[in-house]
Design a protein around this motif. Structure first.
Motif, PDB file in Angstrom:
ATOM      1  N   LYS A   1       3.433  -9.918  -2.501  1.00 45.41           N
ATOM      2  CA  LYS A   1       3.267  -8.912  -1.437  1.00 45.41           C
ATOM      3  C   LYS A   1       4.159  -7.709  -1.696  1.00 45.41           C
ATOM      4  O   LYS A   1       3.766  -6.564  -1.452  1.00 45.41           O
ATOM      5  CB  LYS A   1       3.609  -9.531  -0.079  1.00 45.41           C
ATOM      6  CG  LYS A   1       2.575 -10.519   0.445  1.00 45.41           C
ATOM      7  CD  LYS A   1       3.011 -11.081   1.800  1.00 45.41           C
ATOM      8  CE  LYS A   1       1.994 -12.100   2.309  1.00 45.41           C
ATOM      9  NZ  LYS A   1       2.437 -12.696   3.611  1.00 45.41           N
TER      10      LYS A   1
ATOM     11  N   GLU B   1       2.497  -5.605  -4.355  1.00 42.95           N
ATOM     12  CA  GLU B   1       1.354  -4.869  -3.804  1.00 42.95           C
ATOM     13  C   GLU B   1       1.823  -3.668  -2.989  1.00 42.95           C
ATOM     14  O   GLU B   1       1.254  -2.581  -3.085  1.00 42.95           O
ATOM     15  CB  GLU B   1       0.525  -5.809  -2.923  1.00 42.95           C
ATOM     16  CG  GLU B   1      -0.747  -5.169  -2.379  1.00 42.95           C
ATOM     17  CD  GLU B   1      -1.562  -6.132  -1.527  1.00 42.95           C
ATOM     18  OE1 GLU B   1      -2.479  -5.659  -0.829  1.00 42.95           O
ATOM     19  OE2 GLU B   1      -1.281  -7.350  -1.548  1.00 42.95           O
ATOM     20  N   ALA B   2       2.875  -3.862  -2.196  1.00 43.58           N
ATOM     21  CA  ALA B   2       3.402  -2.756  -1.385  1.00 43.58           C
ATOM     22  C   ALA B   2       3.993  -1.659  -2.262  1.00 43.58           C
ATOM     23  O   ALA B   2       3.817  -0.460  -1.983  1.00 43.58           O
ATOM     24  CB  ALA B   2       4.454  -3.287  -0.418  1.00 43.58           C
TER      25      ALA B   2
ATOM     26  N   GLU C   1       3.087  -0.913  -5.358  1.00 46.85           N
ATOM     27  CA  GLU C   1       1.982  -0.211  -6.006  1.00 46.85           C
ATOM     28  C   GLU C   1       1.295   0.740  -5.034  1.00 46.85           C
ATOM     29  O   GLU C   1       0.976   1.878  -5.376  1.00 46.85           O
ATOM     30  CB  GLU C   1       0.969  -1.207  -6.562  1.00 46.85           C
ATOM     31  CG  GLU C   1      -0.179  -0.537  -7.307  1.00 46.85           C
ATOM     32  CD  GLU C   1      -1.152  -1.528  -7.897  1.00 46.85           C
ATOM     33  OE1 GLU C   1      -2.077  -1.079  -8.605  1.00 46.85           O
ATOM     34  OE2 GLU C   1      -1.011  -2.740  -7.655  1.00 46.85           O
ATOM     35  N   SER C   2       1.081   0.291  -3.802  1.00 44.64           N
ATOM     36  CA  SER C   2       0.423   1.117  -2.798  1.00 44.64           C
ATOM     37  C   SER C   2       1.206   2.394  -2.524  1.00 44.64           C
ATOM     38  O   SER C   2       0.633   3.490  -2.466  1.00 44.64           O
ATOM     39  CB  SER C   2       0.242   0.316  -1.501  1.00 44.64           C
ATOM     40  OG  SER C   2      -0.247   1.145  -0.465  1.00 44.64           O
ATOM     41  N   SER C   3       2.515   2.266  -2.372  1.00 48.74           N
ATOM     42  CA  SER C   3       3.338   3.432  -2.034  1.00 48.74           C
ATOM     43  C   SER C   3       3.457   4.404  -3.200  1.00 48.74           C
ATOM     44  O   SER C   3       3.393   5.622  -3.017  1.00 48.74           O
ATOM     45  CB  SER C   3       4.719   2.991  -1.555  1.00 48.74           C
ATOM     46  OG  SER C   3       5.346   2.176  -2.508  1.00 48.74           O
TER      47      SER C   3
ATOM     48  N   LYS D   1      -1.158   3.716   5.721  1.00 53.43           N
ATOM     49  CA  LYS D   1      -1.023   2.481   4.940  1.00 53.43           C
ATOM     50  C   LYS D   1       0.230   2.520   4.075  1.00 53.43           C
ATOM     51  O   LYS D   1       0.944   1.516   3.934  1.00 53.43           O
ATOM     52  CB  LYS D   1      -2.263   2.286   4.056  1.00 53.43           C
ATOM     53  CG  LYS D   1      -2.204   1.021   3.206  1.00 53.43           C
ATOM     54  CD  LYS D   1      -3.417   0.898   2.297  1.00 53.43           C
ATOM     55  CE  LYS D   1      -3.298  -0.344   1.412  1.00 53.43           C
ATOM     56  NZ  LYS D   1      -4.439  -0.450   0.465  1.00 53.43           N
ATOM     57  N   THR D   2       0.516   3.697   3.511  1.00 55.52           N
ATOM     58  CA  THR D   2       1.699   3.844   2.673  1.00 55.52           C
ATOM     59  C   THR D   2       2.981   3.635   3.476  1.00 55.52           C
ATOM     60  O   THR D   2       3.910   2.952   3.026  1.00 55.52           O
ATOM     61  CB  THR D   2       1.718   5.235   2.015  1.00 55.52           C
ATOM     62  OG1 THR D   2       0.565   5.374   1.181  1.00 55.52           O
ATOM     63  CG2 THR D   2       2.975   5.439   1.179  1.00 55.52           C
TER      64      THR D   2
ATOM     65  N   SER E   1       3.438   0.081   3.997  1.00 55.95           N
ATOM     66  CA  SER E   1       3.903  -0.563   2.764  1.00 55.95           C
ATOM     67  C   SER E   1       5.400  -0.364   2.565  1.00 55.95           C
ATOM     68  O   SER E   1       6.125  -1.291   2.183  1.00 55.95           O
ATOM     69  CB  SER E   1       3.140  -0.003   1.556  1.00 55.95           C
ATOM     70  OG  SER E   1       1.773  -0.338   1.604  1.00 55.95           O
TER      71      SER E   1
ATOM     72  N   MET F   1       7.212  -2.555   4.842  1.00 54.46           N
ATOM     73  CA  MET F   1       7.163  -3.943   4.368  1.00 54.46           C
ATOM     74  C   MET F   1       8.238  -4.181   3.304  1.00 54.46           C
ATOM     75  O   MET F   1       8.918  -5.213   3.310  1.00 54.46           O
ATOM     76  CB  MET F   1       5.771  -4.237   3.789  1.00 54.46           C
ATOM     77  CG  MET F   1       5.579  -5.670   3.319  1.00 54.46           C
ATOM     78  SD  MET F   1       5.965  -5.823   1.551  1.00 54.46           S
ATOM     79  CE  MET F   1       6.308  -7.571   1.443  1.00 54.46           C
ATOM     80  N   ILE F   2       8.401  -3.222   2.379  1.00 55.30           N
ATOM     81  CA  ILE F   2       9.436  -3.346   1.345  1.00 55.30           C
ATOM     82  C   ILE F   2      10.817  -3.361   1.995  1.00 55.30           C
ATOM     83  O   ILE F   2      11.684  -4.181   1.650  1.00 55.30           O
ATOM     84  CB  ILE F   2       9.345  -2.188   0.332  1.00 55.30           C
ATOM     85  CG1 ILE F   2       7.976  -2.170  -0.347  1.00 55.30           C
ATOM     86  CG2 ILE F   2      10.457  -2.312  -0.716  1.00 55.30           C
ATOM     87  CD1 ILE F   2       7.715  -0.907  -1.146  1.00 55.30           C
TER      88      ILE F   2
END
Length: 497
Positions: free
Chosen positions: A198, A201-202, A204-206, A234-235, A238, A241-242
């Protein structure tokens, strides 16, 4: 009557807008010349749908090596070519020591951490990061040994493909991320760990969002975009989340913290917080700790993984150069002796190849922007205090005045006639001056150890039937290759080490 009122309003509004725009144009004269500034979008019309690595270089040919591009209402002065960048970032380093804080970055970083903070926060956080990385054993036995272990795990992952086509992207990102985990948290994660996946993924998204079309929209229209759904939301989720992932690690460290035996970045930071608890000017707190670690991930994961992706792609595309690397490693170390970072001096050709990868396939569109701390006079132009400055490091690394064959992959750019490695002042992939990358040393160790470990174990070839691998970059926060597969053919005689 209502129609006449609307018409009267328009008759008053349109001249006011025109006068406002003309006033802005007069203000533009303070800055170096550049593309025509249009209402709302500024000079962004020059780039069309998206930026390319040579977008700013093309503008420099038209407007000179110091020019202004307006990003909506905000002027950005671009320094293009080695001499312009040197005059600014190196010769007047203090004057270019701040970072601009755009609307989206302000929301994302809260003006904390190392990379995008300013003033006292930046000075304290950066100095702490530099000292702590040295304490953790960069260039000695501590963290370098951990990197060697991660590199061996990476070799084993490649070996599992048994010479069949594989995409190296995910293993490389996982490995570089785990190095930052080791630095920050003191331990690595299993590649099957759900929380670690996870986190990946976060990240990479950011990183993919920064530099995108929607990111540009947010910076120009923050008052509208912050209320709308889209990838920017969404960014931000993310990033949070990090940050939450980091907070959990910090809490674990607080529960088992030893002030006498700090083992990782968090331990050292908590110790610093304890030392400075009575200092009213201290910036050492939980928020700066979380953002500093987030900065380490942002700067040290995708960038290093992208560099290694390019390195393997170029080796598969240039078998003659790859063969010379294999021969040099074999001649110097054989098949079993461990290669350490300090051994790079024994491998001049391999070292030159790594430098040339970083030069020819620079992983950013340009250097991280600066902001002037005072009025600056440069040859032929004036840059006011508080101006955003973009050092176009891509133009430096491909400057035709400084490199013999700038558009070619040519390791001899870093070798003299006798085959000895040559340092180049113009080689600035990590920036220069007071804001040069704080993680430069760890990046060098990672890239060297990972590259030599993989090249000692495998010969890289394109899959059967693939005549040529795509070398056009995918543009985002980093300029990484298009997805590709290659075959890692085990080198005869290599042993695990």
């Amino acid at each position: 009557m209502a129609i006449w009122r609307k018409l009267a309003f328009l008759i008053i509004l349109i001249p006011c807008l025109i006068l406002h725009f003309l006033k802005q144009l007069r203000g533009s004269r303070l800055y170096p010349p550049g593309p025509l500034r249009l209402p709302l979008i500024g000079g962004l019309w020059q780039f069309g749908i998206k930026l390319s690595p040579d977008s700013l270089t093309k503008l420099a040919k038209q407007y000179g090596n110091i020019f202004t591009i307006w990003i909506g209402y905000m002027p950005a002065v671009v320094l293009s070519g080695f001499q312009a960048v040197k005059r600014g970032l190196i010769n007047q380093s203090e004057a270019f020591a701040d970072r601009p804080m755009t609307p989206f970055l302000k929301v994302m970083t809260k003006e904390k951490g190392i990379i995008l903070s300013n003033s006292q926060t930046w000075k304290q956080q950066r100095r702490f990061a530099q000292v702590t990385m040295r304490r953790l054993g960069l260039g000695k036995k501590g963290l370098e040994h951990q990197i060697e272990e991660v590199a061996q795990e990476l070799v084993e992952i490649f070996a599992q493909a048994k010479g069949q086509p594989l995409d190296p992207m995910l293993p490389l990102i996982n490995s570089t991320c785990n190095v930052i985990c080791t630095l920050a948290f003191g331990h690595r994660f299993s590649l099957e760990d759900k929380e670690f996946l996870k986190l990946m993924e976060a990240l990479e998204s950011s990183t993919r969002f920064i530099g995108s079309f929607f990111h540009g929209l947010y910076e120009i229209f923050p008052f509208v975009m912050k209320h709308l759904p889209g990838p920017h939301q969404k960014t931000l989720l993310s990033v949070e989340m990090i940050r939450s992932f980091v907070r959990k690690e910090v809490e674990r460290h607080k529960d088992h913290h030893s002030l006498h035996e700090p083992r990782d970045f968090i331990d050292f930071y908590l110790l610093q917080m304890e030392k400075n608890k009575d200092d009213p000017d201290s910036t050492f707190d939980d928020e700066n700790l979380s953002q500093s670690i987030l900065d380490l991930f942002a700067a040290g994961t995708d960038t290093t993984a992208s560099t290694l992706q390019w390195a393997l792609l170029l080796m598969a595309s240039h078998p003659d150069i790859q063969d010379k690397v294999h021969k040099e490693i074999e001649d110097v170390f054989g098949s079993s002796q461990i290669i350490h970072y300090r051994d790079r001096k024994k491998l001049p050709y391999t070292n030159a190849v790594i430098h040339e990868v970083m030069r020819s396939k620079y992983v950013f569109l340009f250097g991280v922007p600066r902001r002037t701390t005072e009025d600056v006079n440069m040859p032929g132009c004036f840059i006011p205090k508080g101006t955003t400055v973009v050092p176009d490091l891509h133009s430096v690394l491909l400057d035709p005045k400084e490199w013999e064959t700038p558009d070619e992959f040519n390791p001899h750019h870093f070798l003299d006639k006798d085959g000895h490695f040559v340092e180049k002042e113009v080689f600035l992939p990590f920036g220069a001056g007071l804001r040069a990358c704080v993680g430069e040393q760890i990046a060098w160790i990672e890239i060297f150890i990972f590259f030599t470990s993989l090249l000692r174990a495998f010969t890289f070839r394109p899959p059967e039937g693939v005549k040529e691998l795509n070398q056009e970059p995918v543009v985002g926060l980093t300029t990484h290759p298009h997805p590709y597969k290659l075959c890692a053919i085990p080198v005869c005689g290599t042993t695990n080490y």
